[in-house]
Each structure stands twice: as structure tokens, then as C-alpha cells.
Design an enzyme around this catalytic site. Structure first.
Site, PDB file in Angstrom:
ATOM      1  NE  ARG A 102       1.977 -16.341 -10.446  1.00  0.00           N
ATOM      2  CZ  ARG A 102       1.758 -17.600 -10.010  1.00  0.00           C
ATOM      3  NH1 ARG A 102       1.162 -18.625 -10.831  1.00  0.00           N
ATOM      4  NH2 ARG A 102       1.772 -18.070  -9.315  1.00  0.00           N
ATOM      5  CG  HIS A 129       7.108 -18.433  -8.021  1.00  0.00           C
ATOM      6  ND1 HIS A 129       6.039 -18.092  -6.790  1.00  0.00           N
ATOM      7  CD2 HIS A 129       6.004 -19.772  -7.510  1.00  0.00           C
ATOM      8  CE1 HIS A 129       5.209 -18.574  -6.813  1.00  0.00           C
ATOM      9  NE2 HIS A 129       5.576 -19.393  -7.418  1.00  0.00           N
ATOM     10  CD  GLN A 132       6.378 -22.738  -3.565  1.00  0.00           C
ATOM     11  OE1 GLN A 132       4.312 -22.591  -4.513  1.00  0.00           O
ATOM     12  NE2 GLN A 132       5.397 -23.585  -2.662  1.00  0.00           N
ATOM     13  CG  ASP A 223       7.877 -26.473 -11.089  1.00  0.00           C
ATOM     14  OD1 ASP A 223       6.241 -26.726 -10.383  1.00  0.00           O
ATOM     15  OD2 ASP A 223       7.901 -26.199 -11.149  1.00  0.00           O
ATOM     16  CB  CYS A 263       6.309 -25.544  -6.335  1.00  0.00           C
ATOM     17  SG  CYS A 263       6.316 -25.946  -7.995  1.00  0.00           S
ATOM     18  NE  ARG A 291       3.216 -19.738  -2.322  1.00  0.00           N
ATOM     19  CZ  ARG A 291       2.663 -19.019  -3.530  1.00  0.00           C
ATOM     20  NH1 ARG A 291       2.884 -20.714  -4.107  1.00  0.00           N
ATOM     21  NH2 ARG A 291       2.775 -18.603  -3.508  1.00  0.00           N
TER      22      ARG A 291
END
Length: 306
Positions: A102, A129, A132, A223, A263, A291
Site C-alpha cells: 500500500r 484500489h 477493493q 467514498d 469502501c 474483502r
């Protein structure tokens, strides 16, 4: 999923529709317990950004597969003292079986992957991402049975989530509408890539009109309005993004059976109201759980089962 063994996942576009569908099918089987797989490998987590769901879901997924996890906190490793990325990658490649990274710059992921022979997973960058979105697609498929032909509307900042959603929806034959304020649209190169993937079979739309974007949509997605690293601009963004808030009024314009996704983490009563995230159409908690299942399927596919 033998075709994925040994590969990297740096972008959702690294996969094709058949491979994504295979991952979703495997994730469903692993989630239900219909299939039990073992993968006695070691996963390294190198996270330059804060994480709750990604860190924990990857860790639990690997533990449940019978593997081990090493958290390579940059603050307590030599990368914090300026060790070159190429050196770090070539050393960790000899210790670990797979890496999830990340970071901020997508180019760092690509550089690490170029020096490491082990699979490298994008656990979030400023550009994409992908993990996700695998969980998002799994959640939508659970709710509607299939993906092709559905319409997903994303509202808010044209960030990494918007980018990966465009790619994921285009690959799976879903219509995707991105509604953002002017000057906050998603990456133009990703938009063009998604439209090329869709090839006219589905819609990839970017608009500044939130109401038009949600009309008839089966999935509303949002988001935070300021991503990690943009905290200084968070307060200034609130009045700009207010028309894109997912609230009861906006939700009424969507399909009657529409679901709501986020998310997380959520800033309640900013990008989404408390009433909506806790309402009957919210699937946010299923999405968060997925996830783990989607990443378990990804791990075992990239590494192979024992």
C-alpha cells in the site's frame, strides 16, 4: 485459476473478465465453506499508508489458508532510512512468497514488481484500489445474481476508487457512471482505458450531474471526499461536494432495489448520511466482509494451493 499463478495484480486491468469471474466464483465457494484450500506460504505487508480493512482482511485470509503474515512496517524497517526500493525488493523476494503493498505512487509498485519475482499485489495506491473492487463486485453479484447489464453510480471524488470501479465495471459488462464536481473527475487515461475495454458494450460515463447519474442505477457507491494525503483540503471540499452526498433524497432517484456501497472509512453525514449507511439498502458491512473472501481467493490463485 491456474492461469493466475505467479502473476502480479497491480491494476484491475491486469485481469480479464473470465479471470475476475473465476476469482468471484472461488471467493463464493471459500466463503460458503463449499471449498477448503490450504496455502502454507508467507505474505509480506508493506504499507506506507494507514489501513484497517486491507491489513486485517489480508492477514486473516492468509492465516485461514494456513499461511503466515509478516507486517513490514516502513517505520521500523530500513526503507524508512532510505534503502533503495530495488534493494528492498530483491531481498524480500528471497524471504517471502508474496507481497501486498500500500503506497502513494503507482510507479513504486511497478518498480518493486520489476525487481521481485514473487507476486506483488496492489493493496492501494493513489491511482487504483483493485482488491477493493473485487470485493465490491462479489457483493453486487451476491445481491443481483449476475453483473452484466447492471448500472453502478459512483458519487464523489474522482480518486483511485473511481478509477478501479471504471475498469472493473467495464470488464464485467456493467454500466458505470462517475459523478464528480467539476475539476475532480477521474484520471483521463483510466477513463479512456475503461471505455476501450467496454468497447460500446456497456456505458462508461463521467458527469457533474449527480441526479442524472443515479437515475435507475442498481448500485450507488461513494467514498470519502478527501483521500489519505489530502486532509488539509477536507474542510474546503465539503461545500463543493455537498450535492454528491448519498442521502435519502438522492437514493429515491435510483432503482427501487438499489443497494448502497462504501469502501470505508465513512465520514457520516458528509459523503453519506447516517440514515443511509444504516438503512435497509446498505450492503456496506457485507462489502467489508467480502474483502477477506475476495482476497483469500486472490492469494490462493496467485500462489496456488498446497
Amino acid at each position: 485459476m491456474e492461469a493466475l499463478k505467479g502473476r502480479d495484480l497491480l491494476s484491475l486491468a491486469d485481469l480479464n473478465a473470465e479471470e475476475i469471474q473465476g476469482l468471484l466464483h472461488l471467493a463464493t465457494q471459500l466463503k460458503s465453506g463449499e471449498v477448503k484450500l490450504r496455502c502454507n506460504k508467507v505474505l509480506g505487508l508493506l504499507f506506507y499508508k494507514a489501513s484497517t480493512r486491507t491489513r486485517v482482511s489480508f492477514s486473516v485470509a492468509m492465516y485461514q489458508l494456513g499461511g503466515q503474515v509478516i507486517d513490514l512496517n516502513p517505520n521500523v524497517t530500513q526503507v524508512s532510512r532510505g534503502e533503495p526500493l530495488a534493494d528492498t525488493a530483491r531481498v524480500l523476494d528471497r524471504y517471502l512468497d508474496i507481497m501486498a503493498i500500500r503506497t502513494f505512487d503507482q510507479r513504486d509498485l511497478e518498480a518493486f514488481a520489476s525487481y521481485a519475482k514473487i507476486p506483488v499485489i496492489n493493496a492501494l495506491s493513489d491511482l487504483e484500489h483493485p482488491c477493493q473492487v473485487l470485493a465490491d463486485l462479489l457483493t453486487v453479484q451476491e445481491c443481483f445474481g449476475s453483473l452484466a447489464g447492471l448500472t453502478l453510480t459512483y458519487l464523489g471524488d474522482g480518486n483511485n476508487m473511481a478509477n478501479s470501479l471504471m475498469l472493473g465495471c467495464a470488464l464485467m459488462g456493467m454500466n458505470v457512471r462517475i459523478a464528480t464536481p467539476p475539476e475532480y473527475e477521474p484520471d483521463i487515461s483510466i477513463l479512456e482505458q475503461a471505455r476501450a475495454i467496454a468497447a460500446g458494450r456497456s456505458e462508461v460515463m463521467v458527469t457533474n450531474d449527480a441526479k442524472a447519474a443515479v437515475s435507475g442505477a442498481q448500485v450507488l457507491y461513494t467514498d470519502v471526499w478527501a483521500s489519505m494525503g489530502q486532509e488539509d483540503s477536507a474542510d474546503a471540499r465539503i461545500p463543493i461536494f455537498q450535492p454528491y452526498q448519498v442521502n435519502d433524497q438522492l437514493l429515491k432517484g435510483a432503482a427501487k432495489n438499489a443497494i448502497v456501497l462504501h469502501c470505508l472509512p465513512a465520514h457520516r453525514d458528509e459523503e453519506i448520511t447516517d440514515a443511509v449507511i444504516e438503512g435497509s439498502q446498505s450492503r456496506v458491512w457485507d462489502q467489508a466482509e467480502n474483502r477477506m473472501h475476495a482476497q483469500k481467493a486472490l492469494l490462493v490463485s496467485l500462489l496456488g494451493a498446497d
